[in-house]
Write a protein that holds these residues in place. Structure first.
Motif, PDB file in Angstrom:
ATOM      1  N   THR A   1      23.066 -62.429 -79.320  1.00 33.05           N
ATOM      2  CA  THR A   1      23.257 -60.986 -79.464  1.00 33.05           C
ATOM      3  C   THR A   1      22.288 -60.214 -78.586  1.00 33.05           C
ATOM      4  O   THR A   1      22.663 -59.242 -77.929  1.00 33.05           O
ATOM      5  CB  THR A   1      23.070 -60.569 -80.932  1.00 33.05           C
ATOM      6  OG1 THR A   1      24.013 -61.266 -81.746  1.00 33.05           O
ATOM      7  CG2 THR A   1      23.293 -59.071 -81.098  1.00 33.05           C
ATOM      8  N   ALA A   2      21.026 -60.661 -78.579  1.00 34.35           N
ATOM      9  CA  ALA A   2      20.025 -59.985 -77.762  1.00 34.35           C
ATOM     10  C   ALA A   2      20.358 -60.089 -76.276  1.00 34.35           C
ATOM     11  O   ALA A   2      20.223 -59.111 -75.532  1.00 34.35           O
ATOM     12  CB  ALA A   2      18.642 -60.578 -78.036  1.00 34.35           C
ATOM     13  N   ILE A   3      20.814 -61.258 -75.848  1.00 37.26           N
ATOM     14  CA  ILE A   3      21.175 -61.448 -74.434  1.00 37.26           C
ATOM     15  C   ILE A   3      22.356 -60.561 -74.063  1.00 37.26           C
ATOM     16  O   ILE A   3      22.358 -59.897 -73.011  1.00 37.26           O
ATOM     17  CB  ILE A   3      21.500 -62.929 -74.163  1.00 37.26           C
ATOM     18  CG1 ILE A   3      20.228 -63.779 -74.295  1.00 37.26           C
ATOM     19  CG2 ILE A   3      22.105 -63.100 -72.768  1.00 37.26           C
ATOM     20  CD1 ILE A   3      20.482 -65.266 -74.263  1.00 37.26           C
ATOM     21  N   ILE A   4      23.367 -60.534 -74.928  1.00 37.90           N
ATOM     22  CA  ILE A   4      24.540 -59.696 -74.662  1.00 37.90           C
ATOM     23  C   ILE A   4      24.129 -58.227 -74.581  1.00 37.90           C
ATOM     24  O   ILE A   4      24.567 -57.487 -73.681  1.00 37.90           O
ATOM     25  CB  ILE A   4      25.615 -59.898 -75.754  1.00 37.90           C
ATOM     26  CG1 ILE A   4      26.203 -61.298 -75.655  1.00 37.90           C
ATOM     27  CG2 ILE A   4      26.706 -58.841 -75.639  1.00 37.90           C
ATOM     28  CD1 ILE A   4      27.127 -61.658 -76.802  1.00 37.90           C
ATOM     29  N   LEU A   5      23.271 -57.807 -75.503  1.00 44.78           N
ATOM     30  CA  LEU A   5      22.834 -56.418 -75.510  1.00 44.78           C
ATOM     31  C   LEU A   5      22.039 -56.077 -74.257  1.00 44.78           C
ATOM     32  O   LEU A   5      22.183 -54.981 -73.692  1.00 44.78           O
ATOM     33  CB  LEU A   5      21.992 -56.151 -76.766  1.00 44.78           C
ATOM     34  CG  LEU A   5      21.703 -54.690 -77.104  1.00 44.78           C
ATOM     35  CD1 LEU A   5      22.996 -53.885 -77.227  1.00 44.78           C
ATOM     36  CD2 LEU A   5      20.901 -54.600 -78.401  1.00 44.78           C
ATOM     37  N   PHE A   6      21.236 -57.012 -73.797  1.00 51.37           N
ATOM     38  CA  PHE A   6      20.464 -56.757 -72.577  1.00 51.37           C
ATOM     39  C   PHE A   6      21.385 -56.700 -71.360  1.00 51.37           C
ATOM     40  O   PHE A   6      21.167 -55.889 -70.447  1.00 51.37           O
ATOM     41  CB  PHE A   6      19.402 -57.842 -72.384  1.00 51.37           C
ATOM     42  CG  PHE A   6      18.373 -57.491 -71.351  1.00 51.37           C
ATOM     43  CD1 PHE A   6      17.342 -56.609 -71.648  1.00 51.37           C
ATOM     44  CD2 PHE A   6      18.433 -58.019 -70.077  1.00 51.37           C
ATOM     45  CE1 PHE A   6      16.398 -56.265 -70.701  1.00 51.37           C
ATOM     46  CE2 PHE A   6      17.495 -57.687 -69.116  1.00 51.37           C
ATOM     47  CZ  PHE A   6      16.471 -56.802 -69.430  1.00 51.37           C
ATOM     48  N   VAL A   7      22.423 -57.537 -71.333  1.00 48.70           N
ATOM     49  CA  VAL A   7      23.413 -57.482 -70.246  1.00 48.70           C
ATOM     50  C   VAL A   7      24.132 -56.137 -70.269  1.00 48.70           C
ATOM     51  O   VAL A   7      24.349 -55.502 -69.220  1.00 48.70           O
ATOM     52  CB  VAL A   7      24.409 -58.653 -70.353  1.00 48.70           C
ATOM     53  CG1 VAL A   7      25.558 -58.467 -69.372  1.00 48.70           C
ATOM     54  CG2 VAL A   7      23.700 -59.982 -70.101  1.00 48.70           C
ATOM     55  N   VAL A   8      24.504 -55.688 -71.465  1.00 50.58           N
ATOM     56  CA  VAL A   8      25.151 -54.377 -71.605  1.00 50.58           C
ATOM     57  C   VAL A   8      24.223 -53.282 -71.076  1.00 50.58           C
ATOM     58  O   VAL A   8      24.652 -52.376 -70.342  1.00 50.58           O
ATOM     59  CB  VAL A   8      25.517 -54.110 -73.082  1.00 50.58           C
ATOM     60  CG1 VAL A   8      25.900 -52.640 -73.299  1.00 50.58           C
ATOM     61  CG2 VAL A   8      26.663 -55.013 -73.511  1.00 50.58           C
ATOM     62  N   ALA A   9      22.939 -53.367 -71.437  1.00 53.25           N
ATOM     63  CA  ALA A   9      21.969 -52.377 -70.966  1.00 53.25           C
ATOM     64  C   ALA A   9      21.879 -52.382 -69.443  1.00 53.25           C
ATOM     65  O   ALA A   9      21.806 -51.317 -68.808  1.00 53.25           O
ATOM     66  CB  ALA A   9      20.599 -52.659 -71.581  1.00 53.25           C
TER      67      ALA A   9
ATOM     68  N   ARG B   1      35.544 -52.426 -85.102  1.00 52.38           N
ATOM     69  CA  ARG B   1      34.466 -52.581 -86.069  1.00 52.38           C
ATOM     70  C   ARG B   1      33.239 -51.860 -85.545  1.00 52.38           C
ATOM     71  O   ARG B   1      32.986 -51.822 -84.344  1.00 52.38           O
ATOM     72  CB  ARG B   1      34.188 -54.071 -86.290  1.00 52.38           C
ATOM     73  CG  ARG B   1      33.205 -54.376 -87.409  1.00 52.38           C
ATOM     74  CD  ARG B   1      33.357 -55.842 -87.827  1.00 52.38           C
ATOM     75  NE  ARG B   1      33.201 -56.750 -86.689  1.00 52.38           N
ATOM     76  CZ  ARG B   1      32.026 -57.237 -86.302  1.00 52.38           C
ATOM     77  NH1 ARG B   1      30.905 -56.879 -86.925  1.00 52.38           N
ATOM     78  NH2 ARG B   1      31.970 -58.074 -85.295  1.00 52.38           N
ATOM     79  N   PHE B   2      32.433 -51.283 -86.434  1.00 53.03           N
ATOM     80  CA  PHE B   2      31.402 -50.331 -86.029  1.00 53.03           C
ATOM     81  C   PHE B   2      30.476 -50.887 -84.955  1.00 53.03           C
ATOM     82  O   PHE B   2      30.175 -50.199 -83.983  1.00 53.03           O
ATOM     83  CB  PHE B   2      30.581 -49.878 -87.243  1.00 53.03           C
ATOM     84  CG  PHE B   2      29.543 -48.842 -86.883  1.00 53.03           C
ATOM     85  CD1 PHE B   2      29.914 -47.563 -86.505  1.00 53.03           C
ATOM     86  CD2 PHE B   2      28.195 -49.167 -86.892  1.00 53.03           C
ATOM     87  CE1 PHE B   2      28.967 -46.614 -86.165  1.00 53.03           C
ATOM     88  CE2 PHE B   2      27.235 -48.223 -86.553  1.00 53.03           C
ATOM     89  CZ  PHE B   2      27.626 -46.943 -86.184  1.00 53.03           C
ATOM     90  N   SER B   3      29.994 -52.119 -85.112  1.00 50.94           N
ATOM     91  CA  SER B   3      29.055 -52.671 -84.129  1.00 50.94           C
ATOM     92  C   SER B   3      29.696 -52.759 -82.746  1.00 50.94           C
ATOM     93  O   SER B   3      29.074 -52.418 -81.736  1.00 50.94           O
ATOM     94  CB  SER B   3      28.567 -54.044 -84.577  1.00 50.94           C
ATOM     95  OG  SER B   3      29.661 -54.933 -84.745  1.00 50.94           O
ATOM     96  N   LYS B   4      30.971 -53.188 -82.682  1.00 48.85           N
ATOM     97  CA  LYS B   4      31.672 -53.256 -81.401  1.00 48.85           C
ATOM     98  C   LYS B   4      32.014 -51.861 -80.893  1.00 48.85           C
ATOM     99  O   LYS B   4      31.964 -51.594 -79.693  1.00 48.85           O
ATOM    100  CB  LYS B   4      32.935 -54.098 -81.540  1.00 48.85           C
ATOM    101  CG  LYS B   4      32.664 -55.572 -81.819  1.00 48.85           C
ATOM    102  CD  LYS B   4      33.958 -56.368 -81.882  1.00 48.85           C
ATOM    103  CE  LYS B   4      33.669 -57.849 -82.109  1.00 48.85           C
ATOM    104  NZ  LYS B   4      34.906 -58.654 -82.192  1.00 48.85           N
TER     105      LYS B   4
END
Length: 566
Positions: free
Chosen positions: A10-18, A415-418
């Motif tokens: 999750t952290a890696i995906i979020l950093f890629v999104v950032a 879904r809220f997180s997505k």
């Protein structure tokens, strides 16, 4: 093990999104006023002139800021060859570093869940994303400040680390020669002292070698300031002395204690900035205010960060001169505290509902704006008149608004997180790519300058392409005119009094029959016949004229003692 892997993923995906969000649009647009053209011009002159010690713009000292930010742009300009790419890279990279350190610190002080929430809340904060995507100093200085805070918290609250302790002082040195407020991490020693008195900090973190920290900060500062002091104090260089007087006195102590612009009341940040630009974290803190005291009592390091963030806001609130971006360095600490509260209590239905409302409202406004641009002739006429645009540009912006609004409304069904991540990607990537592309011509004076070039070519074909001497001058202008001009421009000083600028510009124009002068129509020019000028149109809400040398009066009684710069 599986849960830990899921959190790390999750952290890696979020950093890629950032990374996608922050880097989207780099190179699509040029430097936009008010600040970007100034920094880009200074950096460009560093590269072209080879003089990097003192920031210069248009051959004149730029005394308002130390050079680190401009050095970064200039370095990337050398590497990429593109100023539109280079100017945005320092803020983008600094923001990613800030985000990564926020995640690492929250994970070290609490847990993975807290770290992910902290990173998400920071990325959702409008102030953080805006500064990450613009060529302004604040994202870089906030990064240096946060490195300093990270180093001190890691050494005093997690595990003894002299490497991080010294890096914190070095980062403060870099922060100070980026913008004078780089010393702000030292304020965290106030809550540290309180916690030490209460026996809530690990003991034996202070040793004699801690005294080397301030020396490291001073050494970093002197890498740049030392040569400047040598030239100004020892060599008595008047230009350097002028720069030192401005940067060390006027732009630091005087600007803080007796500001001359951006005057706001003491409550400006509390009322007008923080509630809007820190909105996600503020919503969490308000809704979970009952749990806040207990959480800070249980986590002394988070208490120290909260105390430090409050001190930063107080520090900037005390000065009469205020800009919203000044308090940006405190935002990661606030996001971490809100992330801690979310990890303890979870994402409640109330928070999800508020989150959906906050994202839905701007989405619906975008749809309404797009429809109004397309359907209301009066609105289109007003926009064209106010911003000196055209129907094609307005229709393009309308289509972008409708597209963005429709897509951001559609993701409400996820879904809220997505939903929140998808909405964030859309609301940042589309404006910084398609939106920036559509607005770029309006936000730069390139069309006006090209019209001037065509007129010069028509009226004076032998001098259309200036040679060693610039045949075109400009008065009462901003940096973007020098930055985007396709021909060399002479100017008469950024701070030259108008009466002297009038006389100097007249003397320069009158000295050669093939010279031209660019001037705003409302400029009070007393030395030329404006009836002989050529209208060029609008740029940045000013109507500009091209004044040929034949329009210069045969004599002018105004002073022409001001210097001419090339």
């Amino acid at each position: 093990m599986t849960s830990a892997f899921a959190h790390n993923r999750t952290a890696i995906i979020l950093f890629v999104v950032a990374t996608v969000i922050i880097f989207a649009g780099i190179g699509v647009r040029d430097a936009w006023p008010p600040d970007e053209p100034r920094f880009a011009l200074v950096a460009k002159e560093m590269v072209t002139s080879g003089q990097w010690l003192i920031p210069m713009r248009g051959g004149e000292i730029y005394p308002d800021k130390p050079p680190i930010f401009m050095w970064c742009i200039a370095l990337f300009y050398l590497m990429t060859g593109s100023l539109s790419v280079a100017m945005l890279l320092p803020s983008a990279i600094a923001s990613l570093i800030t985000l990564a350190l926020t995640y690492r610190l929250a994970r070290a002080l609490a847990d993975e869940k807290t770290a992910i929430f902290s990173m998400l809340l920071l990325l959702l904060s409008p102030q953080f994303v805006i500064q990450a995507k613009f060529a302004q100093i604040d994202a870089l200085v906030a990064c240096f400040i946060w490195v300093g805070v990270y180093g001190f918290v890691r050494h005093f609250c997690i595990a003894k680390s002299w490497r991080w302790y010294y890096m914190a002082w070095a980062a403060m040195g870099l922060g100070i020669i980026t913008k004078g407020v780089g010393f702000l991490p030292v304020l965290i020693f106030i809550p540290f002292s309180f916690l030490a008195f209460k026996h809530q900090l690990p003991s034996k973190r202070w040793e004699k070698r801690a005294l080397f920290g301030p020396l490291i900060m001073l050494a970093v500062i002197l890498v740049w300031l030392g040569p400047v002091l040598y030239l100004g104090v020892y060599q008595q260089d008047p230009m350097i002395q002028q720069y030192l007087s401005n940067i060390l006195l006027k732009q630091t102590a005087q600007r803080y204690a007796n500001a001359w612009h951006h005057i706001e009341p003491w409550y400006y940040y509390i009322v007008k900035v923080i509630p809007l630009f820190w909105l996600p974290s503020i919503v969490v803190l308000v809704l979970k205010r009952k749990e806040l005291k207990l959480a800070l009592n249980e986590h002394p390091a988070f208490f120290a960060l909260a105390f430090w963030a409050v001190l930063v806001v107080i520090f900037f609130s005390y000065s009469p001169g205020k800009r919203g971006v000044y308090v940006l360095p405190a935002l990661p600490a606030v996001a971490m505290i809100a992330g801690l509260l979310l990890s303890r209590g979870g994402m409640s239905r109330t928070i999800e509902t508020i989150g959906r409302i906050i994202t839905l409202v701007p989405s619906l406004l975008l749809v309404a704006a797009g429809a109004m641009f397309l359907l209301s002739d009066q609105t289109v006429s007003t926009l064209i008149s106010r911003y000196h645009s055209d129907v094609i540009t307005i229709n393009t912006l309308a289509a972008i608004c409708l597209l963005l609004g429709t897509l951001t409304v559609a993701v409400q069904g996820l879904r809220f997180s997505k939903h929140i991540v998808a909405w964030l990607i859309l609301i940042t990537v589309i404006p910084s790519t398609l939106g920036a592309w559509a607005l770029n011509d309006i936000r730069t004076p390139t069309h006006l300058l090209h019209r001037a070039q065509m007129q010069i070519s028509h009226l004076s074909p032998n001098e259309a392409a200036p040679k060693e001497e610039s045949m075109v001058g400009i008065v009462d202008f901003k940096e973007q005119y020098l930055l985007f001009s396709p021909f060399s421009l002479t100017h008469f000083g950024y701070h030259t009094p108008k009466d002297i600028e009038n006389g100097t510009a007249w003397a320069w124009l009158n000295a050669h029959p093939s010279r031209f002068l660019l001037a705003p129509k409302d400029y009070d020019f007393q030395c030329v016949d404006l009836e002989k000028s050529i209208p060029l149109g609008f740029a940045h809400r000013d109507e500009w004229l091209l004044i040929p040398s034949i329009a210069a009066h045969s004599n002018c009684t105004l002073s022409s003692d001001g210097p001419t710069f090339h």
